[in-house]
Design a protein around this motif. Structure first.
Motif, PDB file in Angstrom:
ATOM      1  N   SER A 100      46.898  12.768  -0.595  1.00  0.00           N
ATOM      2  CA  SER A 100      46.738  13.104   0.816  1.00  0.00           C
ATOM      3  C   SER A 100      48.070  13.555   1.394  1.00  0.00           C
ATOM      4  O   SER A 100      49.109  13.514   0.729  1.00  0.00           O
ATOM      5  N   GLY A 101      48.029  13.971   2.641  1.00  0.00           N
ATOM      6  CA  GLY A 101      49.240  14.413   3.314  1.00  0.00           C
ATOM      7  C   GLY A 101      49.567  15.864   3.011  1.00  0.00           C
ATOM      8  O   GLY A 101      48.669  16.699   2.824  1.00  0.00           O
ATOM      9  N   LYS A 102      50.855  16.156   2.916  1.00  0.00           N
ATOM     10  CA  LYS A 102      51.322  17.541   2.793  1.00  0.00           C
ATOM     11  C   LYS A 102      51.282  17.995   1.330  1.00  0.00           C
ATOM     12  O   LYS A 102      52.289  18.199   0.673  1.00  0.00           O
ATOM     13  N   ILE A 103      50.038  18.133   0.846  1.00  0.00           N
ATOM     14  CA  ILE A 103      49.766  18.505  -0.543  1.00  0.00           C
ATOM     15  C   ILE A 103      48.706  19.603  -0.523  1.00  0.00           C
ATOM     16  O   ILE A 103      47.678  19.471   0.160  1.00  0.00           O
ATOM     17  N   ALA A 104      48.936  20.680  -1.281  1.00  0.00           N
ATOM     18  CA  ALA A 104      48.001  21.811  -1.277  1.00  0.00           C
ATOM     19  C   ALA A 104      46.705  21.493  -2.014  1.00  0.00           C
ATOM     20  O   ALA A 104      45.612  21.817  -1.549  1.00  0.00           O
ATOM     21  N   ASP A 105      46.806  20.876  -3.181  1.00  0.00           N
ATOM     22  CA  ASP A 105      45.637  20.593  -4.011  1.00  0.00           C
ATOM     23  C   ASP A 105      45.387  19.087  -4.020  1.00  0.00           C
ATOM     24  O   ASP A 105      46.062  18.343  -4.729  1.00  0.00           O
ATOM     25  N   LYS A 106      44.405  18.651  -3.254  1.00  0.00           N
ATOM     26  CA  LYS A 106      44.148  17.224  -3.085  1.00  0.00           C
ATOM     27  C   LYS A 106      43.022  16.715  -3.984  1.00  0.00           C
ATOM     28  O   LYS A 106      42.490  15.629  -3.763  1.00  0.00           O
ATOM     29  N   ARG A 107      42.667  17.461  -4.999  1.00  0.00           N
ATOM     30  CA  ARG A 107      41.624  16.982  -5.910  1.00  0.00           C
ATOM     31  C   ARG A 107      42.083  15.697  -6.603  1.00  0.00           C
ATOM     32  O   ARG A 107      43.228  15.597  -7.043  1.00  0.00           O
ATOM     33  N   PRO A 108      41.186  14.699  -6.723  1.00  0.00           N
ATOM     34  CA  PRO A 108      41.550  13.445  -7.406  1.00  0.00           C
ATOM     35  C   PRO A 108      41.858  13.699  -8.880  1.00  0.00           C
ATOM     36  O   PRO A 108      41.344  14.641  -9.490  1.00  0.00           O
ATOM     37  N   LEU A 147      54.413  16.483  -8.573  1.00  0.00           N
ATOM     38  CA  LEU A 147      54.414  16.988  -7.202  1.00  0.00           C
ATOM     39  C   LEU A 147      54.346  18.513  -7.179  1.00  0.00           C
ATOM     40  O   LEU A 147      53.641  19.105  -6.344  1.00  0.00           O
ATOM     41  N   GLU A 148      55.061  19.149  -8.093  1.00  0.00           N
ATOM     42  CA  GLU A 148      55.004  20.604  -8.166  1.00  0.00           C
ATOM     43  C   GLU A 148      53.619  21.074  -8.615  1.00  0.00           C
ATOM     44  O   GLU A 148      53.102  22.079  -8.115  1.00  0.00           O
ATOM     45  N   ARG A 149      52.999  20.339  -9.535  1.00  0.00           N
ATOM     46  CA  ARG A 149      51.682  20.709 -10.057  1.00  0.00           C
ATOM     47  C   ARG A 149      50.615  20.681  -8.958  1.00  0.00           C
ATOM     48  O   ARG A 149      49.704  21.513  -8.943  1.00  0.00           O
ATOM     49  N   ILE A 150      50.714  19.725  -8.039  1.00  0.00           N
ATOM     50  CA  ILE A 150      49.700  19.579  -6.997  1.00  0.00           C
ATOM     51  C   ILE A 150      50.053  20.343  -5.715  1.00  0.00           C
ATOM     52  O   ILE A 150      49.320  20.266  -4.727  1.00  0.00           O
ATOM     53  N   GLY A 151      51.147  21.063  -5.748  1.00  0.00           N
ATOM     54  CA  GLY A 151      51.529  21.841  -4.578  1.00  0.00           C
ATOM     55  C   GLY A 151      52.017  20.988  -3.425  1.00  0.00           C
ATOM     56  O   GLY A 151      51.774  21.311  -2.249  1.00  0.00           O
ATOM     57  N   ALA A 152      52.729  19.924  -3.732  1.00  0.00           N
ATOM     58  CA  ALA A 152      53.287  19.086  -2.673  1.00  0.00           C
ATOM     59  C   ALA A 152      54.398  19.840  -1.940  1.00  0.00           C
ATOM     60  O   ALA A 152      55.140  20.626  -2.531  1.00  0.00           O
ATOM     61  N   ASP A 153      54.510  19.589  -0.671  1.00  0.00           N
ATOM     62  CA  ASP A 153      55.582  20.174   0.134  1.00  0.00           C
ATOM     63  C   ASP A 153      56.847  19.354  -0.108  1.00  0.00           C
ATOM     64  O   ASP A 153      57.034  18.297   0.486  1.00  0.00           O
ATOM     65  N   THR A 154      57.706  19.841  -0.970  1.00  0.00           N
ATOM     66  CA  THR A 154      58.907  19.075  -1.326  1.00  0.00           C
ATOM     67  C   THR A 154      60.017  19.218  -0.285  1.00  0.00           C
ATOM     68  O   THR A 154      61.093  18.647  -0.457  1.00  0.00           O
ATOM     69  N   ASP A 165      46.592  -3.455  -5.970  1.00  0.00           N
ATOM     70  CA  ASP A 165      46.822  -4.872  -5.686  1.00  0.00           C
ATOM     71  C   ASP A 165      47.217  -5.132  -4.237  1.00  0.00           C
ATOM     72  O   ASP A 165      47.638  -6.234  -3.894  1.00  0.00           O
ATOM     73  N   GLY A 166      47.075  -4.117  -3.382  1.00  0.00           N
ATOM     74  CA  GLY A 166      47.444  -4.276  -1.984  1.00  0.00           C
ATOM     75  C   GLY A 166      48.891  -3.923  -1.687  1.00  0.00           C
ATOM     76  O   GLY A 166      49.324  -3.969  -0.533  1.00  0.00           O
ATOM     77  N   TYR A 167      49.633  -3.561  -2.708  1.00  0.00           N
ATOM     78  CA  TYR A 167      51.039  -3.190  -2.530  1.00  0.00           C
ATOM     79  C   TYR A 167      51.122  -1.788  -1.935  1.00  0.00           C
ATOM     80  O   TYR A 167      50.198  -0.980  -2.091  1.00  0.00           O
ATOM     81  N   TYR A 168      52.224  -1.507  -1.272  1.00  0.00           N
ATOM     82  CA  TYR A 168      52.475  -0.166  -0.740  1.00  0.00           C
ATOM     83  C   TYR A 168      53.975   0.049  -0.689  1.00  0.00           C
ATOM     84  O   TYR A 168      54.753  -0.889  -0.496  1.00  0.00           O
ATOM     85  N   GLU A 169      54.394   1.288  -0.912  1.00  0.00           N
ATOM     86  CA  GLU A 169      55.819   1.580  -0.987  1.00  0.00           C
ATOM     87  C   GLU A 169      56.040   3.055  -0.693  1.00  0.00           C
ATOM     88  O   GLU A 169      55.091   3.846  -0.617  1.00  0.00           O
ATOM     89  N   GLY A 170      57.280   3.449  -0.515  1.00  0.00           N
ATOM     90  CA  GLY A 170      57.608   4.845  -0.250  1.00  0.00           C
ATOM     91  C   GLY A 170      58.990   5.186  -0.748  1.00  0.00           C
ATOM     92  O   GLY A 170      59.844   4.314  -0.926  1.00  0.00           O
ATOM     93  N   LEU A 171      59.202   6.475  -0.976  1.00  0.00           N
ATOM     94  CA  LEU A 171      60.487   6.995  -1.436  1.00  0.00           C
ATOM     95  C   LEU A 171      60.931   8.135  -0.543  1.00  0.00           C
ATOM     96  O   LEU A 171      60.098   8.905  -0.047  1.00  0.00           O
ATOM     97  N   ASP A 172      62.238   8.266  -0.385  1.00  0.00           N
ATOM     98  CA  ASP A 172      62.779   9.483   0.196  1.00  0.00           C
ATOM     99  C   ASP A 172      62.552  10.618  -0.803  1.00  0.00           C
ATOM    100  O   ASP A 172      62.516  10.389  -2.020  1.00  0.00           O
ATOM    101  N   MET A 173      62.389  11.840  -0.310  1.00  0.00           N
ATOM    102  CA  MET A 173      62.074  12.959  -1.200  1.00  0.00           C
ATOM    103  C   MET A 173      63.155  13.211  -2.253  1.00  0.00           C
ATOM    104  O   MET A 173      62.813  13.491  -3.421  1.00  0.00           O
ATOM    105  N   PRO A 174      64.455  13.124  -1.944  1.00  0.00           N
ATOM    106  CA  PRO A 174      65.444  13.320  -3.009  1.00  0.00           C
ATOM    107  C   PRO A 174      65.263  12.358  -4.180  1.00  0.00           C
ATOM    108  O   PRO A 174      65.428  12.751  -5.341  1.00  0.00           O
ATOM    109  N   THR A 175      64.899  11.096  -3.908  1.00  0.00           N
ATOM    110  CA  THR A 175      64.645  10.156  -4.998  1.00  0.00           C
ATOM    111  C   THR A 175      63.368  10.513  -5.744  1.00  0.00           C
ATOM    112  O   THR A 175      63.309  10.420  -6.975  1.00  0.00           O
ATOM    113  N   ALA A 176      62.342  10.932  -5.011  1.00  0.00           N
ATOM    114  CA  ALA A 176      61.088  11.337  -5.660  1.00  0.00           C
ATOM    115  C   ALA A 176      61.310  12.495  -6.621  1.00  0.00           C
ATOM    116  O   ALA A 176      60.659  12.582  -7.670  1.00  0.00           O
TER     117      ALA A 176
END
Length: 241
Positions: A100-108, A147-154, A165-176
């Motif tokens: 989801s979000g800023k991604i061109a191809d959102k197919r599962p 990310l490049e394969r799915i057309g993410a906005d880098t 398991d209910g966990y959630y986390e995030g990364l800054d784009m340079p680390t991703a």
């Protein structure tokens, strides 16, 4: 990743790495240390400042140390706030990675499709905030490749993750986009065990262990900083090494 609910009760000043005392906090902020709300607010501001400093110092071209295979521990330590018998068991036939979000191809994505991606191997050290570390051999797809394969906005600022398991986390784009940030499908040449995050976990050797989510079920790209499970409980968000 911390393992017990006792961690949730730790004072935030201890969770921020012991880098600031109440006396120093008083000098830095002018807050009354008898006012709990003021202290917590000041600690949050110091934590945000620390995150900003770490982000500004992060070098996307600097690699974390790698090691010979002889140093990799084949009995890699289990780590979560729940026991291994409670770890989610995601079945390959039913699993879908949602986008989801800023991604061109959102197919599962299915497990089969994920495993068909180009893969690399790294032998790196996992560093836990609890004070232990362990070297492991991880094989998977660089997150950047996916990310490049799915057309993410880098050019977006962040990548976020939600887990079974209910966990959630995030990364800054340079680390991703860092070359060592990996969607790890295998551990020591074997399919990633359920207790370690099947079908994949994020392996990020430039971050503390709790920034490495497992049992990932959703990836999203956003300009809003994602929440973090342990950040919501007092840890620094950036948490780089």
């Amino acid at each position: 990743m911390p393992r017990t609910q006792q961690d949730l009760a730790l004072p935030r000043r201890e969770l921020l790495g012991g880098g600031i005392t109440l006396g120093a906090l008083t000098l830095l902020t002018g807050c009354d240390v008898s006012d709990g709300d003021a202290v917590q607010g000041a600690l949050a501001r110091v934590s945000a400042w620390n995150d900003a400093v770490q982000a500004s110092l992060f070098n996307p071209d600097r690699l974390a140390p790698t090691f010979p295979e002889s140093m990799a521990n084949k009995d890699f330590r289990y780590n979560a706030w729940y026991g291994p018998e409670q770890a989610p068991r995601l079945e390959p036939a039913d699993y879908r990675l949602l986008l989801s979000g800023k991604i061109a191809d959102k197919r599962p994505w299915t497990v089969e499709a994920l495993h068909a991606l180009p893969q690399v191997t790294q032998i790196t050290r996992h560093v836990c905030v609890e004070g232990w570390s362990m070297i492991g051999k991880w094989t998977g797809t660089p997150l950047r490749t996916f990310l490049e394969r799915i057309g993410a906005d880098t050019t977006a600022r962040y990548v976020g993750f939600e887990c079974a398991d209910g966990y959630y986390e995030g990364l800054d784009m340079p680390t991703a986009l860092h070359p060592q940030t990996l969607m790890a499908f295998r551990l020591h040449d074997a399919l990633l065990p359920h207790r370690h995050g099947f079908p994949f976990k994020l392996r990020i050797p430039t971050k503390l262990g709790f920034k490495n989510p497992k049992f990932v079920t959703t990836i999203y790209v956003t300009d809003k900083q994602p929440r973090g499970y342990w950040t919501d409980r007092g840890y620094n968000w950036f948490s780089g090494l």
